[in-house]
Design a protein around this motif. Structure first.
Motif, PDB file in Angstrom:
ATOM      1  N   SER A  36      57.409 -33.685 -10.115  1.00 53.09           N
ATOM      2  CA  SER A  36      57.758 -35.136  -9.191  1.00 53.09           C
ATOM      3  C   SER A  36      56.537 -34.929  -8.219  1.00 53.09           C
ATOM      4  N   GLY A  37      55.878 -35.661  -7.127  1.00 53.61           N
ATOM      5  CA  GLY A  37      55.417 -35.484  -6.943  1.00 53.61           C
ATOM      6  C   GLY A  37      54.211 -36.324  -6.621  1.00 53.61           C
ATOM      7  N   HIS A  38      52.794 -36.429  -5.950  1.00 54.57           N
ATOM      8  CA  HIS A  38      52.292 -36.893  -6.139  1.00 54.57           C
ATOM      9  C   HIS A  38      50.233 -36.152  -5.951  1.00 54.57           C
ATOM     10  N   GLY A  39      50.417 -35.766  -7.119  1.00 48.95           N
ATOM     11  CA  GLY A  39      49.154 -34.592  -7.379  1.00 48.95           C
ATOM     12  C   GLY A  39      49.640 -33.491  -8.921  1.00 48.95           C
ATOM     13  N   VAL A  40      48.372 -33.532  -9.260  1.00 47.25           N
ATOM     14  CA  VAL A  40      49.376 -32.171 -10.333  1.00 47.25           C
ATOM     15  C   VAL A  40      48.405 -31.040 -10.663  1.00 47.25           C
ATOM     16  N   TYR A  41      47.241 -31.577 -10.404  1.00 48.97           N
ATOM     17  CA  TYR A  41      46.221 -29.985 -10.997  1.00 48.97           C
ATOM     18  C   TYR A  41      45.983 -29.038  -9.091  1.00 48.97           C
ATOM     19  N   VAL A  42      46.406 -27.956  -8.915  1.00 49.85           N
ATOM     20  CA  VAL A  42      46.328 -27.677  -7.530  1.00 49.85           C
ATOM     21  C   VAL A  42      46.944 -27.497  -6.518  1.00 49.85           C
ATOM     22  N   LEU A  43      47.821 -28.917  -6.471  1.00 49.92           N
ATOM     23  CA  LEU A  43      48.802 -29.589  -5.580  1.00 49.92           C
ATOM     24  C   LEU A  43      49.906 -29.255  -6.609  1.00 49.92           C
ATOM     25  N   GLY A  44      49.747 -28.985  -7.720  1.00 50.68           N
ATOM     26  CA  GLY A  44      51.261 -29.414  -7.797  1.00 50.68           C
ATOM     27  C   GLY A  44      51.294 -27.798  -8.524  1.00 50.68           C
ATOM     28  N   THR A  45      52.891 -27.330  -9.103  1.00 46.80           N
ATOM     29  CA  THR A  45      52.835 -25.709  -9.710  1.00 46.80           C
ATOM     30  C   THR A  45      52.734 -25.991 -11.614  1.00 46.80           C
ATOM     31  N   ASN A  46      52.477 -27.003 -12.101  1.00 51.95           N
ATOM     32  CA  ASN A  46      52.770 -26.499 -13.410  1.00 51.95           C
ATOM     33  C   ASN A  46      51.793 -25.906 -14.261  1.00 51.95           C
ATOM     34  N   PRO A  47      52.152 -24.945 -14.881  1.00 51.28           N
ATOM     35  CA  PRO A  47      50.899 -24.079 -14.949  1.00 51.28           C
ATOM     36  C   PRO A  47      51.027 -24.952 -16.176  1.00 51.28           C
ATOM     37  N   CYS A  48      51.269 -25.558 -17.366  1.00 53.40           N
ATOM     38  CA  CYS A  48      50.758 -26.028 -18.332  1.00 53.40           C
ATOM     39  C   CYS A  48      49.497 -27.055 -17.833  1.00 53.40           C
ATOM     40  N   ALA A  49      49.988 -27.476 -17.370  1.00 50.04           N
ATOM     41  CA  ALA A  49      48.815 -28.795 -17.120  1.00 50.04           C
ATOM     42  C   ALA A  49      47.494 -28.409 -16.280  1.00 50.04           C
ATOM     43  N   SER A  50      47.569 -27.148 -15.283  1.00 47.03           N
ATOM     44  CA  SER A  50      46.742 -26.350 -14.738  1.00 47.03           C
ATOM     45  C   SER A  50      45.736 -25.067 -16.426  1.00 47.03           C
ATOM     46  N   ASP A  51      46.249 -25.152 -17.301  1.00 47.66           N
ATOM     47  CA  ASP A  51      45.549 -24.335 -17.770  1.00 47.66           C
ATOM     48  C   ASP A  51      44.846 -25.790 -18.540  1.00 47.66           C
ATOM     49  N   VAL A  52      45.431 -26.631 -18.873  1.00 49.63           N
ATOM     50  CA  VAL A  52      44.552 -27.706 -19.592  1.00 49.63           C
ATOM     51  C   VAL A  52      43.122 -27.974 -18.342  1.00 49.63           C
ATOM     52  N   VAL A  53      43.609 -28.480 -17.471  1.00 50.60           N
ATOM     53  CA  VAL A  53      42.195 -29.398 -16.577  1.00 50.60           C
ATOM     54  C   VAL A  53      41.511 -28.759 -16.536  1.00 50.60           C
ATOM     55  N   THR A  54      41.693 -26.705 -16.544  1.00 50.96           N
ATOM     56  CA  THR A  54      40.719 -25.751 -16.241  1.00 50.96           C
ATOM     57  C   THR A  54      39.797 -25.343 -17.597  1.00 50.96           C
ATOM     58  N   GLY A  55      40.495 -25.546 -18.450  1.00 47.67           N
ATOM     59  CA  GLY A  55      39.989 -25.215 -19.416  1.00 47.67           C
ATOM     60  C   GLY A  55      39.004 -26.186 -20.287  1.00 47.67           C
ATOM     61  N   TYR A  56      39.207 -27.362 -19.953  1.00 48.42           N
ATOM     62  CA  TYR A  56      38.646 -28.372 -20.021  1.00 48.42           C
ATOM     63  C   TYR A  56      37.500 -28.208 -18.995  1.00 48.42           C
ATOM     64  N   LEU A  57      37.958 -28.204 -17.583  1.00 45.74           N
ATOM     65  CA  LEU A  57      36.823 -28.501 -16.411  1.00 45.74           C
ATOM     66  C   LEU A  57      35.618 -26.997 -16.869  1.00 45.74           C
ATOM     67  N   VAL A  58      35.785 -25.653 -17.334  1.00 51.43           N
ATOM     68  CA  VAL A  58      34.799 -24.557 -17.725  1.00 51.43           C
ATOM     69  C   VAL A  58      34.943 -24.773 -18.583  1.00 51.43           C
ATOM     70  N   ASN A  59      35.544 -24.508 -19.648  1.00 53.07           N
ATOM     71  CA  ASN A  59      35.219 -24.539 -21.347  1.00 53.07           C
ATOM     72  C   ASN A  59      34.804 -25.745 -21.985  1.00 53.07           C
ATOM     73  N   GLY A  60      35.028 -27.020 -21.626  1.00 50.70           N
ATOM     74  CA  GLY A  60      35.167 -28.554 -22.037  1.00 50.70           C
ATOM     75  C   GLY A  60      35.559 -28.449 -23.073  1.00 50.70           C
ATOM     76  N   THR A  61      37.478 -28.281 -22.754  1.00 53.97           N
ATOM     77  CA  THR A  61      37.958 -27.556 -24.096  1.00 53.97           C
ATOM     78  C   THR A  61      39.048 -29.428 -24.238  1.00 53.97           C
ATOM     79  N   MET A  62      38.502 -30.071 -24.688  1.00 52.67           N
ATOM     80  CA  MET A  62      39.787 -31.586 -24.889  1.00 52.67           C
ATOM     81  C   MET A  62      40.623 -31.408 -25.317  1.00 52.67           C
ATOM     82  N   PRO A  63      41.929 -31.876 -24.773  1.00 46.37           N
ATOM     83  CA  PRO A  63      43.088 -32.040 -26.350  1.00 46.37           C
ATOM     84  C   PRO A  63      42.572 -33.193 -26.933  1.00 46.37           C
ATOM     85  N   GLU A  64      43.228 -31.844 -28.291  1.00 51.86           N
ATOM     86  CA  GLU A  64      43.012 -33.378 -29.471  1.00 51.86           C
ATOM     87  C   GLU A  64      43.626 -34.590 -29.392  1.00 51.86           C
TER      88      GLU A  64
END
Length: 499
Positions: A463-491
Protein backbone atom coordinates in the motif's frame (compact mmCIF):
# COMPACT_ATOMS: atom_id res chain seq x y z
CA UNK A 1 12.90 15.27 7.74
CA UNK A 2 14.50 18.26 6.09
CA UNK A 3 12.78 20.34 3.43
CA UNK A 4 14.78 18.92 0.54
CA UNK A 5 13.98 15.33 1.45
CA UNK A 6 10.34 16.10 2.04
CA UNK A 7 10.11 17.81 -1.35
CA UNK A 8 11.55 14.76 -3.13
CA UNK A 9 9.39 12.32 -1.19
CA UNK A 10 6.09 14.10 -1.78
CA UNK A 11 6.47 15.38 -5.32
CA UNK A 12 3.55 14.01 -6.89
CA UNK A 13 1.99 14.19 -8.03
CA UNK A 14 -2.84 10.75 -11.32
CA UNK A 15 -9.13 12.06 -24.63
CA UNK A 16 -9.33 11.67 -28.05
CA UNK A 17 -10.04 14.22 -30.76
CA UNK A 18 -8.29 16.31 -33.34
CA UNK A 19 -5.39 18.29 -31.90
CA UNK A 20 -4.14 21.63 -33.08
CA UNK A 21 -0.88 21.73 -34.94
CA UNK A 22 1.19 19.10 -36.69
CA UNK A 23 3.46 16.68 -34.79
CA UNK A 24 6.97 18.00 -34.20
CA UNK A 25 9.58 15.93 -35.97
CA UNK A 26 12.03 15.65 -33.11
CA UNK A 27 12.47 11.98 -32.34
CA UNK A 28 15.98 12.11 -33.76
CA UNK A 29 18.87 11.94 -31.27
CA UNK A 30 19.91 15.35 -30.01
CA UNK A 31 23.49 15.12 -31.24
CA UNK A 32 24.80 18.66 -30.89
CA UNK A 33 28.55 19.25 -30.50
CA UNK A 34 27.81 22.72 -29.16
CA UNK A 35 26.06 21.19 -26.13
CA UNK A 36 28.37 20.47 -23.24
CA UNK A 37 28.26 20.20 -19.48
CA UNK A 38 30.39 22.20 -17.05
CA UNK A 39 29.90 20.90 -13.52
CA UNK A 40 30.04 23.26 -10.57
CA UNK A 41 28.47 23.88 -7.19
CA UNK A 42 24.71 23.43 -6.87
CA UNK A 43 22.46 26.35 -5.89
CA UNK A 44 21.93 27.06 -2.23
CA UNK A 45 19.22 24.87 -0.74
CA UNK A 46 19.75 21.85 -2.97
CA UNK A 47 21.75 20.13 -0.23
CA UNK A 48 21.40 20.59 3.51
CA UNK A 49 24.76 21.67 5.04
CA UNK A 50 23.81 19.73 8.15
CA UNK A 51 24.21 16.53 6.14
CA UNK A 52 27.93 17.17 5.74
CA UNK A 53 30.09 18.09 2.73
CA UNK A 54 28.30 18.59 -0.58
CA UNK A 55 28.13 15.43 -2.71
CA UNK A 56 26.26 16.82 -5.71
CA UNK A 57 27.51 18.90 -8.60
CA UNK A 58 25.21 20.88 -10.87
CA UNK A 59 25.26 22.14 -14.45
CA UNK A 60 22.92 23.62 -17.02
CA UNK A 61 22.00 22.26 -20.43
CA UNK A 62 20.67 24.59 -23.12
CA UNK A 63 17.56 23.56 -25.07
CA UNK A 64 15.22 25.22 -27.55
CA UNK A 65 12.10 26.69 -26.02
CA UNK A 66 10.24 25.50 -29.12
CA UNK A 67 11.68 22.46 -30.88
CA UNK A 68 9.96 23.59 -34.08
CA UNK A 69 12.30 26.59 -33.98
CA UNK A 70 15.64 25.13 -32.86
CA UNK A 71 17.48 28.37 -33.63
CA UNK A 72 14.98 30.50 -31.72
CA UNK A 73 14.59 31.29 -28.01
CA UNK A 74 16.52 29.09 -25.57
CA UNK A 75 15.89 27.83 -22.08
CA UNK A 76 18.17 26.23 -19.52
CA UNK A 77 17.65 22.88 -17.82
CA UNK A 78 19.56 22.45 -14.56
CA UNK A 79 20.83 18.98 -13.72
CA UNK A 80 22.70 17.49 -10.79
CA UNK A 81 25.09 14.56 -10.54
CA UNK A 82 25.93 12.09 -7.82
CA UNK A 83 29.01 10.52 -9.37
CA UNK A 84 29.50 6.76 -9.43
CA UNK A 85 31.20 5.32 -6.38
CA UNK A 86 33.36 3.12 -8.61
CA UNK A 87 34.65 4.15 -12.01
CA UNK A 88 35.64 0.50 -12.61
CA UNK A 89 32.01 -0.60 -12.24
CA UNK A 90 30.39 2.45 -13.82
CA UNK A 91 28.27 1.53 -16.85
CA UNK A 92 26.51 4.83 -17.63
CA UNK A 93 24.09 7.40 -16.28
CA UNK A 94 20.72 6.99 -14.58
CA UNK A 95 18.32 9.89 -15.08
CA UNK A 96 15.74 10.48 -12.34
CA UNK A 97 12.34 12.14 -12.14
CA UNK A 98 10.42 12.46 -8.84
CA UNK A 99 6.97 13.06 -10.34
CA UNK A 100 4.55 15.94 -10.44
CA UNK A 101 4.65 17.20 -13.14
CA UNK A 102 6.27 20.09 -11.35
CA UNK A 103 8.41 18.16 -8.89
CA UNK A 104 11.88 19.66 -8.34
CA UNK A 105 14.51 16.94 -8.58
CA UNK A 106 18.02 18.33 -8.15
CA UNK A 107 18.30 16.80 -4.71
CA UNK A 108 16.79 13.45 -5.70
CA UNK A 109 20.05 11.54 -6.26
CA UNK A 110 21.24 12.27 -2.72
CA UNK A 111 17.75 11.76 -1.31
CA UNK A 112 17.41 8.30 -2.82
CA UNK A 113 20.93 7.41 -1.69
CA UNK A 114 19.99 8.41 1.86
CA UNK A 115 16.79 6.36 1.61
CA UNK A 116 18.78 3.25 0.67
CA UNK A 117 19.39 3.22 -3.09
CA UNK A 118 21.58 0.09 -3.25
CA UNK A 119 25.34 0.46 -3.42
CA UNK A 120 25.46 -1.63 -6.62
CA UNK A 121 23.30 1.00 -8.35
CA UNK A 122 25.42 3.84 -7.00
CA UNK A 123 28.51 2.03 -8.30
CA UNK A 124 26.96 1.39 -11.71
CA UNK A 125 25.78 4.88 -12.54
CA UNK A 126 26.33 8.55 -12.32
CA UNK A 127 22.90 9.36 -10.89
CA UNK A 128 21.42 12.46 -12.54
CA UNK A 129 18.71 14.61 -10.97
CA UNK A 130 17.05 17.52 -12.70
CA UNK A 131 14.58 20.34 -12.55
CA UNK A 132 12.65 19.68 -15.75
CA UNK A 133 11.70 22.55 -18.07
CA UNK A 134 9.75 25.24 -16.25
CA UNK A 135 10.66 23.92 -12.80
CA UNK A 136 12.74 25.47 -10.02
CA UNK A 137 16.31 26.30 -11.05
CA UNK A 138 15.63 25.59 -14.70
CA UNK A 139 14.10 28.43 -16.71
CA UNK A 140 10.89 28.75 -14.69
CA UNK A 141 7.26 29.45 -15.48
CA UNK A 142 4.66 31.05 -13.23
CA UNK A 143 0.92 31.59 -13.25
CA UNK A 144 1.30 34.02 -10.34
CA UNK A 145 -0.62 31.92 -7.82
CA UNK A 146 -1.11 33.24 -4.30
CA UNK A 147 -1.15 31.13 -1.17
CA UNK A 148 -4.94 30.99 -1.08
CA UNK A 149 -5.18 29.79 -4.69
CA UNK A 150 -2.81 26.83 -4.80
CA UNK A 151 -3.86 24.99 -1.66
CA UNK A 152 -5.34 21.94 -3.37
CA UNK A 153 -2.55 21.87 -5.92
CA UNK A 154 -3.20 19.37 -8.66
CA UNK A 155 -6.51 17.99 -7.34
CA UNK A 156 -9.83 19.83 -7.63
CA UNK A 157 -11.88 20.25 -4.45
CA UNK A 158 -14.54 17.68 -3.63
CA UNK A 159 -17.90 18.57 -5.19
CA UNK A 160 -20.36 18.14 -2.32
CA UNK A 161 -23.33 18.60 -4.68
CA UNK A 162 -24.21 19.49 -8.26
CA UNK A 163 -24.16 23.21 -7.50
CA UNK A 164 -20.53 22.96 -6.37
CA UNK A 165 -19.49 22.01 -9.90
CA UNK A 166 -21.23 25.03 -11.37
CA UNK A 167 -19.63 27.25 -8.73
CA UNK A 168 -16.25 25.77 -9.59
CA UNK A 169 -16.51 26.77 -13.27
CA UNK A 170 -15.66 30.50 -12.97
CA UNK A 171 -12.81 29.65 -10.57
CA UNK A 172 -11.32 27.14 -13.02
CA UNK A 173 -11.79 29.56 -15.90
CA UNK A 174 -10.15 32.33 -13.91
CA UNK A 175 -7.12 30.15 -13.21
CA UNK A 176 -6.70 29.32 -16.91
CA UNK A 177 -6.98 32.99 -17.85
CA UNK A 178 -4.55 33.99 -15.10
CA UNK A 179 -1.96 31.53 -16.41
CA UNK A 180 -2.31 32.89 -19.94
CA UNK A 181 -2.06 36.49 -18.70
CA UNK A 182 1.11 35.74 -16.71
CA UNK A 183 2.83 33.93 -19.57
CA UNK A 184 4.83 37.02 -20.50
CA UNK A 185 7.73 35.11 -22.11
CA UNK A 186 5.51 32.68 -24.03
CA UNK A 187 6.93 29.66 -22.22
CA UNK A 188 3.86 27.93 -20.79
CA UNK A 189 2.62 26.54 -24.10
CA UNK A 190 5.94 24.74 -24.59
CA UNK A 191 5.92 22.98 -21.20
CA UNK A 192 4.80 19.48 -22.13
CA UNK A 193 5.79 15.85 -21.66
CA UNK A 194 6.93 15.58 -25.28
CA UNK A 195 9.26 18.55 -24.90
CA UNK A 196 10.54 17.27 -21.57
CA UNK A 197 11.37 13.96 -23.27
CA UNK A 198 13.24 15.90 -25.97
CA UNK A 199 15.07 17.71 -23.18
CA UNK A 200 16.10 14.34 -21.72
CA UNK A 201 17.78 13.52 -24.99
CA UNK A 202 19.53 16.89 -24.97
CA UNK A 203 20.87 15.95 -21.54
CA UNK A 204 21.99 12.55 -22.83
CA UNK A 205 23.89 14.17 -25.67
CA UNK A 206 25.37 16.83 -23.39
CA UNK A 207 26.69 14.12 -21.09
CA UNK A 208 28.33 12.39 -24.04
CA UNK A 209 26.34 9.18 -23.60
CA UNK A 210 25.08 6.94 -26.41
CA UNK A 211 22.27 5.69 -24.17
CA UNK A 212 20.74 6.59 -20.81
CA UNK A 213 18.82 4.66 -18.16
CA UNK A 214 15.85 6.18 -16.37
CA UNK A 215 14.02 5.80 -13.04
CA UNK A 216 10.78 7.75 -12.76
CA UNK A 217 8.10 7.87 -10.10
CA UNK A 218 4.43 8.81 -10.53
CA UNK A 219 4.26 11.40 -13.35
CA UNK A 220 7.87 10.42 -14.00
CA UNK A 221 6.44 7.20 -15.46
CA UNK A 222 4.70 9.25 -18.18
CA UNK A 223 7.96 11.06 -18.95
CA UNK A 224 9.93 7.81 -19.00
CA UNK A 225 7.33 6.13 -21.21
CA UNK A 226 7.47 9.09 -23.58
CA UNK A 227 11.27 8.96 -23.76
CA UNK A 228 11.30 5.20 -24.37
CA UNK A 229 8.75 5.72 -27.15
CA UNK A 230 10.30 8.76 -28.84
CA UNK A 231 13.94 7.66 -28.49
CA UNK A 232 13.86 3.86 -28.28
CA UNK A 233 17.43 3.42 -29.49
CA UNK A 234 18.80 5.88 -26.92
CA UNK A 235 16.87 4.32 -24.00
CA UNK A 236 18.88 1.78 -22.02
CA UNK A 237 17.17 0.43 -18.87
CA UNK A 238 13.85 2.09 -18.03
CA UNK A 239 12.13 1.67 -14.64
CA UNK A 240 8.66 3.15 -14.21
CA UNK A 241 7.38 3.17 -10.61
CA UNK A 242 3.74 3.99 -9.65
CA UNK A 243 2.21 4.54 -13.02
CA UNK A 244 -0.40 6.96 -14.35
CA UNK A 245 -1.15 4.64 -17.28
CA UNK A 246 0.13 6.52 -20.34
CA UNK A 247 2.41 9.36 -21.42
CA UNK A 248 -0.14 11.96 -20.29
CA UNK A 249 -2.81 12.61 -17.68
CA UNK A 250 -6.28 13.39 -19.03
CA UNK A 251 -9.71 13.54 -17.40
CA UNK A 252 -10.03 9.75 -17.43
CA UNK A 253 -6.62 9.42 -15.80
CA UNK A 254 -7.50 11.99 -13.15
CA UNK A 255 -10.69 10.08 -12.38
CA UNK A 256 -8.60 7.04 -11.45
CA UNK A 257 -7.60 8.93 -8.28
CA UNK A 258 -11.08 8.06 -6.99
CA UNK A 259 -10.50 4.40 -7.72
CA UNK A 260 -7.08 4.55 -6.08
CA UNK A 261 -8.48 5.87 -2.82
CA UNK A 262 -11.10 3.12 -2.73
CA UNK A 263 -8.37 0.52 -3.16
CA UNK A 264 -5.93 2.02 -0.64
CA UNK A 265 -8.31 3.16 2.12
CA UNK A 266 -9.04 -0.37 3.46
CA UNK A 267 -5.41 -0.67 4.61
CA UNK A 268 -5.78 2.46 6.71
CA UNK A 269 -9.19 1.33 7.96
CA UNK A 270 -7.79 -2.04 9.05
CA UNK A 271 -4.83 -0.32 10.74
CA UNK A 272 -7.13 2.09 12.62
CA UNK A 273 -9.59 -0.65 13.59
CA UNK A 274 -6.72 -2.57 15.15
CA UNK A 275 -6.03 0.49 17.32
CA UNK A 276 -9.59 1.33 18.28
CA UNK A 277 -8.63 1.49 21.96
CA UNK A 278 -6.16 4.26 21.11
CA UNK A 279 -8.07 6.34 18.57
CA UNK A 280 -11.72 5.32 18.89
CA UNK A 281 -12.38 5.43 15.15
CA UNK A 282 -14.17 2.08 14.96
CA UNK A 283 -13.56 -1.51 15.93
CA UNK A 284 -13.85 -2.85 12.38
CA UNK A 285 -12.74 -1.50 8.98
CA UNK A 286 -16.40 -0.97 8.12
CA UNK A 287 -16.89 1.17 11.21
CA UNK A 288 -13.79 3.24 10.37
CA UNK A 289 -15.18 3.83 6.87
CA UNK A 290 -18.48 5.02 8.39
CA UNK A 291 -16.53 7.36 10.66
CA UNK A 292 -14.89 8.88 7.57
CA UNK A 293 -18.26 9.72 6.03
CA UNK A 294 -19.63 10.98 9.36
CA UNK A 295 -16.76 13.42 9.80
CA UNK A 296 -16.75 14.53 6.15
CA UNK A 297 -20.47 15.27 6.14
CA UNK A 298 -20.29 17.03 9.50
CA UNK A 299 -17.55 19.29 8.18
CA UNK A 300 -19.49 19.89 4.96
CA UNK A 301 -22.24 21.38 7.08
CA UNK A 302 -20.08 23.10 9.71
CA UNK A 303 -16.41 23.79 8.88
CA UNK A 304 -14.15 24.40 11.88
CA UNK A 305 -10.74 26.04 12.19
CA UNK A 306 -10.35 26.31 8.43
CA UNK A 307 -11.23 22.66 7.79
CA UNK A 308 -14.27 21.78 5.72
CA UNK A 309 -15.35 18.43 4.31
CA UNK A 310 -13.40 18.94 1.10
CA UNK A 311 -10.16 19.57 2.97
CA UNK A 312 -10.80 16.62 5.29
CA UNK A 313 -11.23 14.32 2.29
CA UNK A 314 -8.10 15.73 0.65
CA UNK A 315 -6.11 15.19 3.85
CA UNK A 316 -7.28 11.59 4.11
CA UNK A 317 -6.43 10.95 0.45
CA UNK A 318 -2.93 12.32 1.07
CA UNK A 319 -2.61 10.17 4.21
CA UNK A 320 -2.82 7.05 2.06
CA UNK A 321 0.40 7.94 0.21
CA UNK A 322 2.44 6.37 3.00
CA UNK A 323 1.51 4.17 5.97
CA UNK A 324 3.81 6.36 8.09
CA UNK A 325 1.12 9.07 7.81
CA UNK A 326 -1.61 6.89 9.34
CA UNK A 327 -0.91 7.81 12.98
CA UNK A 328 -1.07 11.63 12.65
CA UNK A 329 -4.22 11.29 10.56
CA UNK A 330 -5.82 9.07 13.21
CA UNK A 331 -4.93 11.63 15.90
CA UNK A 332 -6.65 14.34 13.85
CA UNK A 333 -9.77 12.19 13.41
CA UNK A 334 -9.79 11.48 17.13
CA UNK A 335 -9.61 15.19 17.91
CA UNK A 336 -12.48 15.90 15.51
CA UNK A 337 -14.62 13.25 17.17
CA UNK A 338 -13.86 14.29 20.73
CA UNK A 339 -13.59 18.08 20.49
CA UNK A 340 -15.05 18.96 17.10
CA UNK A 341 -11.68 20.44 16.08
CA UNK A 342 -8.94 18.92 13.90
CA UNK A 343 -6.04 19.51 16.29
CA UNK A 344 -2.80 21.43 15.68
CA UNK A 345 -2.09 22.00 12.01
CA UNK A 346 -5.20 20.13 10.94
CA UNK A 347 -7.03 22.92 9.13
CA UNK A 348 -6.32 25.24 6.29
CA UNK A 349 -4.24 28.30 7.20
CA UNK A 350 -5.88 31.60 6.28
CA UNK A 351 -4.89 33.01 2.92
CA UNK A 352 -2.87 36.19 2.88
CA UNK A 353 -2.78 36.85 -0.85
CA UNK A 354 1.00 36.53 -0.79
CA UNK A 355 2.79 34.67 -3.60
CA UNK A 356 2.47 30.95 -3.04
CA UNK A 357 5.58 28.82 -2.49
CA UNK A 358 3.75 26.24 -4.61
CA UNK A 359 3.19 28.64 -7.54
CA UNK A 360 5.91 27.15 -9.73
CA UNK A 361 4.97 23.51 -9.06
CA UNK A 362 1.26 24.03 -9.68
CA UNK A 363 1.94 26.19 -12.75
CA UNK A 364 4.02 23.41 -14.30
CA UNK A 365 1.46 20.78 -13.32
CA UNK A 366 -1.29 22.68 -15.12
CA UNK A 367 0.84 23.51 -18.15
CA UNK A 368 1.88 19.90 -18.72
CA UNK A 369 -1.51 18.40 -17.92
CA UNK A 370 -3.46 20.86 -20.05
CA UNK A 371 -0.93 20.96 -22.90
CA UNK A 372 -0.54 17.19 -23.22
CA UNK A 373 -4.11 16.25 -24.13
CA UNK A 374 -7.54 17.60 -24.97
CA UNK A 375 -9.87 18.03 -22.00
CA UNK A 376 -13.68 18.22 -22.14
CA UNK A 377 -14.90 21.81 -22.44
CA UNK A 378 -18.59 21.09 -21.81
CA UNK A 379 -19.38 21.55 -18.12
CA UNK A 380 -22.09 18.90 -18.38
CA UNK A 381 -19.37 16.32 -18.97
CA UNK A 382 -18.05 17.07 -15.49
CA UNK A 383 -21.53 17.01 -13.98
CA UNK A 384 -22.04 13.50 -15.39
CA UNK A 385 -18.57 12.33 -14.33
CA UNK A 386 -19.01 13.58 -10.76
CA UNK A 387 -22.41 11.91 -10.48
CA UNK A 388 -20.99 8.61 -11.76
CA UNK A 389 -17.90 8.67 -9.58
CA UNK A 390 -19.76 9.73 -6.45
CA UNK A 391 -21.55 6.38 -6.76
CA UNK A 392 -18.60 4.28 -7.95
CA UNK A 393 -15.95 5.82 -5.69
CA UNK A 394 -17.80 7.52 -2.83
CA UNK A 395 -14.67 8.24 -0.79
CA UNK A 396 -13.13 10.68 -3.28
CA UNK A 397 -14.62 10.28 -6.74
CA UNK A 398 -16.44 13.62 -6.62
CA UNK A 399 -13.07 15.38 -6.28
CA UNK A 400 -11.06 13.47 -8.87
CA UNK A 401 -13.72 13.96 -11.57
CA UNK A 402 -14.44 17.62 -10.78
CA UNK A 403 -13.76 20.55 -13.09
CA UNK A 404 -10.15 21.44 -13.88
CA UNK A 405 -8.71 24.65 -15.39
CA UNK A 406 -7.78 22.46 -18.39
CA UNK A 407 -11.41 22.82 -19.53
CA UNK A 408 -10.66 26.48 -20.27
CA UNK A 409 -6.99 26.21 -21.29
CA UNK A 410 -6.13 28.25 -24.38
CA UNK A 411 -2.37 27.62 -24.68
CA UNK A 412 -2.41 24.03 -25.96
CA UNK A 413 -2.22 21.25 -26.88
CA UNK A 414 0.08 22.04 -29.78
CA UNK A 415 0.71 18.43 -30.80
CA UNK A 416 -0.87 15.01 -30.18
CA UNK A 417 0.07 13.09 -27.04
CA UNK A 418 3.12 10.87 -27.32
CA UNK A 419 2.01 7.47 -28.51
CA UNK A 420 3.45 4.44 -26.73
CA UNK A 421 5.87 2.58 -29.02
CA UNK A 422 5.57 -1.16 -28.50
CA UNK A 423 8.05 -2.05 -31.25
CA UNK A 424 11.31 -1.06 -29.54
CA UNK A 425 13.63 -3.14 -27.36
CA UNK A 426 12.33 -5.00 -24.30
CA UNK A 427 13.72 -2.49 -21.82
CA UNK A 428 10.79 -1.23 -19.72
CA UNK A 429 10.30 -2.53 -16.16
CA UNK A 430 7.01 -1.41 -14.60
CA UNK A 431 6.63 -1.65 -10.81
CA UNK A 432 3.39 -0.96 -9.00
CA UNK A 433 1.81 -1.31 -5.56
CA UNK A 434 -1.53 -3.08 -5.70
CA UNK A 435 -3.07 -0.40 -3.48
CA UNK A 436 -1.91 3.09 -4.43
CA UNK A 437 -4.23 6.08 -3.87
CA UNK A 438 -3.03 8.31 -6.70
CA UNK A 439 -1.66 5.88 -9.28
CA UNK A 440 -3.77 2.76 -8.75
CA UNK A 441 -2.84 -0.68 -10.02
CA UNK A 442 -4.85 -0.14 -13.19
CA UNK A 443 -2.33 2.48 -14.30
CA UNK A 444 0.50 -0.05 -14.21
CA UNK A 445 -1.62 -2.62 -16.02
CA UNK A 446 -2.55 -0.13 -18.75
CA UNK A 447 1.05 0.87 -19.36
CA UNK A 448 2.14 -2.78 -19.48
CA UNK A 449 -0.62 -3.54 -22.01
CA UNK A 450 0.44 -0.63 -24.22
CA UNK A 451 4.13 -1.52 -24.21
CA UNK A 452 3.32 -5.17 -24.95
CA UNK A 453 6.44 -7.26 -25.36
CA UNK A 454 8.70 -4.33 -24.43
CA UNK A 455 7.73 -4.41 -20.76
CA UNK A 456 7.33 -6.56 -17.67
CA UNK A 457 4.98 -5.69 -14.81
CA UNK A 458 5.98 -6.28 -11.19
CA UNK A 459 3.06 -5.84 -8.80
CA UNK A 460 3.59 -5.62 -5.06
CA UNK A 461 1.14 -6.69 -2.38
CA UNK A 462 1.58 -3.36 -0.68
CA UNK A 463 0.00 0.00 0.00
CA UNK A 464 1.13 3.56 -0.71
CA UNK A 465 2.72 5.62 -3.45
CA UNK A 466 6.18 4.46 -4.48
CA UNK A 467 7.79 1.02 -4.51
CA UNK A 468 11.53 1.09 -5.22
CA UNK A 469 13.61 2.58 -2.39
CA UNK A 470 10.52 4.44 -1.10
CA UNK A 471 8.91 1.12 -0.14
CA UNK A 472 10.14 -1.80 1.92
CA UNK A 473 9.42 -4.85 -0.24
CA UNK A 474 12.65 -6.88 -0.62
CA UNK A 475 11.34 -8.87 -3.60
CA UNK A 476 10.58 -5.75 -5.65
CA UNK A 477 13.83 -4.12 -4.59
CA UNK A 478 15.86 -7.13 -5.71
CA UNK A 479 14.09 -7.28 -9.08
CA UNK A 480 14.62 -3.58 -9.85
CA UNK A 481 18.21 -3.56 -8.63
CA UNK A 482 18.98 -6.68 -10.64
CA UNK A 483 17.62 -5.04 -13.75
CA UNK A 484 19.45 -1.73 -13.28
CA UNK A 485 22.77 -3.37 -12.42
CA UNK A 486 22.81 -6.57 -14.46
CA UNK A 487 20.08 -6.02 -17.03
CA UNK A 488 18.15 -9.00 -15.68
CA UNK A 489 14.55 -8.57 -16.85
CA UNK A 490 11.93 -10.96 -15.41
CA UNK A 491 10.86 -13.58 -17.97
CA UNK A 492 7.21 -12.96 -17.11
CA UNK A 493 5.08 -10.49 -15.16
CA UNK A 494 5.29 -11.31 -11.46
CA UNK A 495 3.76 -10.46 -8.11
CA UNK A 496 5.80 -9.82 -4.99
CA UNK A 497 4.20 -10.86 -1.72
CA UNK A 498 3.88 -8.48 1.21
CA UNK A 499 6.95 -8.32 3.39
Amino acid sequence: MNRQRTRSLLAVLGLTGALAGAPIVAAEPAEDPAVQVRWGACPEGVEDPADGPARLHCATVSAPLNYREPEGARIEIMISRLASNSQDKRRGVLLLNPGGPGGAGLDQPKFLAAQGLPADVLDSYDVIGMDTRGVGHSTPVSCGFTDDQAYFGNIPPYAVNDAAITERAPVAQGVAEQCAANDHEGRLRHVSTANMARDLDRIRAALGEDKVSFLGYSYGTALGAAYASMFPQQADRIVLDSNIGDTYLDHDGMRRYGRGMEEAFPDFAEWAAGRHDTYGLGGTPEEVRRTYFTLAERLDANPVDGMDGSLFRFGTFFTLYRPALYAPAAESWKSLLETGRPGPGGGRPPGTGAPSPNDNAWSVFLAVTCNDAEWPEDIQTYHRAVAEDRERYPLYGAAASNLMPCAYWKLGPSEPPVRIDDTGPADVLIVQNQRDPVTPLRGGELLDEKFGGRSRLVTVDGSGHGVYVLGTNPCASDVVTGYLVNGTMPEHDLTCRAG
